[in-house]
Design a protein around this motif. Structure first.
Motif, mmCIF file in Angstrom:
data_model
loop_
_atom_site.group_PDB
_atom_site.id
_atom_site.type_symbol
_atom_site.label_atom_id
_atom_site.label_comp_id
_atom_site.label_asym_id
_atom_site.label_seq_id
_atom_site.Cartn_x
_atom_site.Cartn_y
_atom_site.Cartn_z
ATOM 1 N N LEU A 1 -10.010 -1.006 5.163
ATOM 2 C CA LEU A 1 -9.271 -2.071 5.821
ATOM 3 C C LEU A 1 -8.156 -2.599 4.927
ATOM 4 O O LEU A 1 -7.023 -2.805 5.367
ATOM 5 C CB LEU A 1 -10.240 -3.196 6.198
ATOM 6 N N LEU A 2 -8.489 -2.768 3.651
ATOM 7 C CA LEU A 2 -7.479 -3.244 2.698
ATOM 8 C C LEU A 2 -6.353 -2.233 2.540
ATOM 9 O O LEU A 2 -5.183 -2.589 2.430
ATOM 10 C CB LEU A 2 -8.135 -3.536 1.334
ATOM 11 N N SER A 3 -6.735 -0.936 2.524
ATOM 12 C CA SER A 3 -5.721 0.122 2.405
ATOM 13 C C SER A 3 -4.799 0.107 3.602
ATOM 14 O O SER A 3 -3.584 0.227 3.482
ATOM 15 C CB SER A 3 -6.405 1.492 2.273
ATOM 16 N N ALA A 4 -5.401 -0.045 4.780
ATOM 17 C CA ALA A 4 -4.593 -0.077 6.003
ATOM 18 C C ALA A 4 -3.662 -1.277 5.981
ATOM 19 O O ALA A 4 -2.504 -1.189 6.376
ATOM 20 C CB ALA A 4 -5.512 -0.126 7.232
ATOM 21 N N CYS A 5 -4.204 -2.436 5.542
ATOM 22 C CA CYS A 5 -3.374 -3.629 5.464
ATOM 23 C C CYS A 5 -2.237 -3.450 4.476
ATOM 24 O O CYS A 5 -1.118 -3.898 4.690
ATOM 25 C CB CYS A 5 -4.216 -4.845 5.066
ATOM 26 N N ALA A 6 -2.498 -2.719 3.371
ATOM 27 C CA ALA A 6 -1.481 -2.513 2.338
ATOM 28 C C ALA A 6 -0.341 -1.654 2.866
ATOM 29 O O ALA A 6 0.826 -1.927 2.626
ATOM 30 C CB ALA A 6 -2.113 -1.870 1.101
ATOM 31 N N THR A 7 -0.639 -0.587 3.596
ATOM 32 C CA THR A 7 0.404 0.322 4.074
ATOM 33 C C THR A 7 1.168 -0.267 5.247
ATOM 34 O O THR A 7 2.298 0.105 5.504
ATOM 35 C CB THR A 7 -0.207 1.669 4.493
ATOM 36 N N SER A 8 0.540 -1.168 5.977
ATOM 37 C CA SER A 8 1.242 -1.757 7.111
ATOM 38 C C SER A 8 2.101 -2.948 6.686
ATOM 39 O O SER A 8 2.890 -3.453 7.473
ATOM 40 C CB SER A 8 0.233 -2.200 8.181
ATOM 41 N N THR B 1 8.833 11.082 16.020
ATOM 42 C CA THR B 1 7.894 10.564 15.024
ATOM 43 C C THR B 1 7.722 11.631 13.965
ATOM 44 O O THR B 1 7.428 12.794 14.261
ATOM 45 C CB THR B 1 6.534 10.233 15.651
ATOM 46 N N PHE B 2 7.932 11.252 12.715
ATOM 47 C CA PHE B 2 7.866 12.207 11.620
ATOM 48 C C PHE B 2 6.470 12.152 10.990
ATOM 49 O O PHE B 2 6.048 11.091 10.519
ATOM 50 C CB PHE B 2 8.959 11.903 10.592
ATOM 51 N N GLN B 3 5.796 13.285 10.976
ATOM 52 C CA GLN B 3 4.408 13.335 10.521
ATOM 53 C C GLN B 3 4.246 14.218 9.293
ATOM 54 O O GLN B 3 4.959 15.202 9.115
ATOM 55 C CB GLN B 3 3.510 13.871 11.640
ATOM 56 N N SER B 4 3.283 13.820 8.468
ATOM 57 C CA SER B 4 2.826 14.631 7.347
ATOM 58 C C SER B 4 1.319 14.426 7.245
ATOM 59 O O SER B 4 0.842 13.404 6.746
ATOM 60 C CB SER B 4 3.508 14.191 6.040
ATOM 61 N N LEU C 1 3.118 4.429 -2.880
ATOM 62 C CA LEU C 1 2.256 4.685 -1.730
ATOM 63 C C LEU C 1 1.852 6.151 -1.638
ATOM 64 O O LEU C 1 1.119 6.544 -0.736
ATOM 65 C CB LEU C 1 2.988 4.278 -0.444
ATOM 66 N N GLY C 2 2.378 6.979 -2.558
ATOM 67 C CA GLY C 2 2.128 8.416 -2.533
ATOM 68 C C GLY C 2 3.434 9.155 -2.358
ATOM 69 O O GLY C 2 4.431 8.596 -1.883
ATOM 70 N N SER D 1 14.212 2.693 -3.656
ATOM 71 C CA SER D 1 13.419 3.091 -2.481
ATOM 72 C C SER D 1 12.403 4.156 -2.863
ATOM 73 O O SER D 1 11.235 4.121 -2.434
ATOM 74 C CB SER D 1 14.348 3.618 -1.377
ATOM 75 N N LYS D 2 12.829 5.102 -3.670
ATOM 76 C CA LYS D 2 11.929 6.187 -4.091
ATOM 77 C C LYS D 2 10.759 5.627 -4.894
ATOM 78 O O LYS D 2 9.592 6.019 -4.681
ATOM 79 C CB LYS D 2 12.691 7.227 -4.916
ATOM 80 N N ASN D 3 11.045 4.723 -5.827
ATOM 81 C CA ASN D 3 9.971 4.154 -6.644
ATOM 82 C C ASN D 3 8.937 3.403 -5.797
ATOM 83 O O ASN D 3 7.727 3.519 -6.022
ATOM 84 C CB ASN D 3 10.552 3.203 -7.693
ATOM 85 N N LYS D 4 9.401 2.664 -4.822
ATOM 86 C CA LYS D 4 8.462 1.917 -3.970
ATOM 87 C C LYS D 4 7.643 2.860 -3.101
ATOM 88 O O LYS D 4 6.451 2.617 -2.843
ATOM 89 C CB LYS D 4 9.237 0.923 -3.117
ATOM 90 N N LEU D 5 8.274 3.954 -2.638
ATOM 91 C CA LEU D 5 7.539 4.914 -1.806
ATOM 92 C C LEU D 5 6.524 5.704 -2.630
ATOM 93 O O LEU D 5 5.442 6.045 -2.143
ATOM 94 C CB LEU D 5 8.524 5.871 -1.117
ATOM 95 N N LEU D 6 6.853 5.980 -3.878
ATOM 96 C CA LEU D 6 5.934 6.736 -4.732
ATOM 97 C C LEU D 6 4.657 5.947 -5.018
ATOM 98 O O LEU D 6 3.598 6.531 -5.272
ATOM 99 C CB LEU D 6 6.626 7.123 -6.049
#
Length: 466
Positions: A17-24, A313-316, A382-383, A375-380
């Motif tokens: 739940l925390l992970s989901a909250c973090a990514t959203s 929608t772009f998926q990975s 998250l993975g 932007s790249k640093n913030k995305l990294l």
């Protein structure tokens, strides 16, 4: 054991739940500032343009008849050859072309005072008679063009008299051709020189050519909405041999010039007749090059790119993002794309890429696309599935937009200019475009400008010289 597994399941659920909250959670990446080198664009291309100068033989005939009138030769001395002579142009000179040469017919009226008699044993008995003759002189001229001048080399082909030169003495008609013909033989070189001089004076090439070049070199604002200008700067003029055919004399002139396209300012090129180099060549190039400016505003380009993302929608794997909004601007020659994302990642992130032109599809696309550093640093964090993965490549494929309509409008403007454009009476610009090739893309504060090089052949025809 049963009591131990229940807390573990609760802990795992809480972490998910925390992970989901973090990514959203909406992430605000640092927005790159806009940066442009200039708001004014100049681009010039080196071109070679044909300038056939056409002199209609009828015009030449009219001009010579204006220059050559009345008494054209006189010899007032009787003692040296027993003959005084005056020659007038009796009627209009007629000029035709035949086998690449000018055929000239000159009607003449000749007045002569002839002295005749005998001289013997120290005594002399002379008398004089006056005669009037009418005839036509036929001449042939070879035309040349050098040092800004139309020149001719004329020779007399024949002299035809209405009546044979003669006088009546004591009831006898005596031929005096033996006196007239030698006198006219002396007159022939003067007559041919007179014709050559009259042709040169009748057709003054240099002022007309320079006037025409000055007119077509004046900057033209071809698009008032976007302040697109076009100008030309002559550098060198070349000449080829004159050609006499189809009832006209064509003087082969060619020009080496810069053609400049300017945006948001008048062109820097200026016409300077004193700096033009004049030289003779055996063969002239005919490569016309000019830049077509195709402009599209950042909001319009963003709207076109936005359509590419619609419904996608772009998926990975199990992760996915949707692009909801696009924004564009320039920074140091690169295009910045703001992507408003929702899905596994929520927030606005910024891509940077080099704008390129695809001649086959008539589209501007981005090359070397990557997220800007923040932007790249913030995305990294998250993975790396979004920062380095297949999604970036898919997004890059959608970052393109067509400029076909802008290009079609630019071609239309140029073709109108090349379709018998007449800056002044007697001067016509005509030509055709054969190929369009990419030149460069420039980012200004308000527009994305794609400069496309148009190649073809162009002629500036100068007619009706007075």
């Amino acid at each position: 054991m049963k009591h131990l597994t229940q807390p573990i399941h609760t802990l795992i659920g809480l972490l998910l739940l925390l992970s989901a909250c973090a990514t959203s959670k909406k992430i605000n990446a640092l927005k790159p500032s806009a940066s442009y080198s200039t708001n004014v664009v100049y681009d010039k291309q080196l071109s070679f343009i044909n300038i056939p100068v056409e002199v209609a033989i009828d015009d030449l005939q009219n001009q010579i008849n204006k220059h050559l009138q009345g008494l054209i030769y006189q010899d007032n001395t009787l003692e040296d050859d027993n003959l005084m002579l005056k020659v007038w142009k009796q009627g209009p000179i007629i000029i035709n072309e035949k086998n690449g040469k000018l055929e000239i017919e000159l009607p003449l009226k000749v007045w002569a005072r002839v002295r005749y008699g005998i001289e013997k044993f120290g005594f002399s008995v002379y008398d004089t008679r006056e005669i009037n003759l009418n005839g036509k002189v036929k001449l042939s001229s070879t035309a040349t063009f050098q040092n800004w001048q139309l020149s001719t080399q004329t020779e007399i082909i024949d002299i035809q008299w209405v009546d044979s030169p003669s006088i009546v003495i004591a009831g006898q008609q005596l031929s005096i051709s033996y006196l007239i013909n030698p006198a006219l033989a002396l007159f022939k070189p003067q007559l041919t020189s007179m014709i050559d001089r009259s042709i040169t004076q009748a057709v003054s090439i240099k002022p007309h050519v320079l006037q025409a070049l000055e007119q077509i070199s004046t900057p033209i604002e071809v698009d008032k909405n976007y302040q697109i200008w076009f100008a030309m700067q002559p550098l060198e003029l070349y000449t080829q041999p004159a050609i006499v055919v189809n009832k006209k004399i064509t003087l082969g002139l060619g020009m080496k010039a810069y053609l400049e396209t300017a945006i948001n300012a008048k062109p820097t090129l200026a016409f300077d007749k004193k700096s033009i180099v004049f030289s003779a060549v055996d063969k002239m190039a005919n490569d016309f090059n000019v830049s077509l400016a195709n402009l599209i505003s950042y909001p319009n380009a963003a709207a076109l790119i936005q359509k590419n993302f619609a419904g996608q929608t772009f998926q990975s794997g199990k992760r996915s993002v949707t692009i909801n909004k696009i924004d564009l601007w320039g920074k140091d020659g690169k295009l910045i794309i703001a992507l408003d994302m929702t899905g596994s990642v929520n927030g606005t992130f910024y891509l940077s890429g080099t704008p390129m032109y695809n001649a086959d599809t008539k589209e501007i696309y981005l090359d070397q696309v990557n997220f800007v550093l923040d932007s790249k640093n913030k995305l990294l964090k998250l993975g790396d599935w979004l920062a380095h993965g297949i999604i970036v490549k898919k997004i890059q494929q959608s970052c393109k937009f067509s400029i076909a309509s802008q290009l079609a409008e630019s071609e239309k403007v140029l073709k109108n200019y090349l379709n018998n454009y007449q800056p002044i009476k007697g001067v016509n610009v005509s030509g055709n475009i054969t190929t369009l090739s990419p030149n460069k893309i420039i980012l200004t504060p308000t527009n994305i400008i794609a400069l496309i090089t148009a190649t073809g052949q162009v002629a500036v025809r100068i007619q009706g010289l007075d």
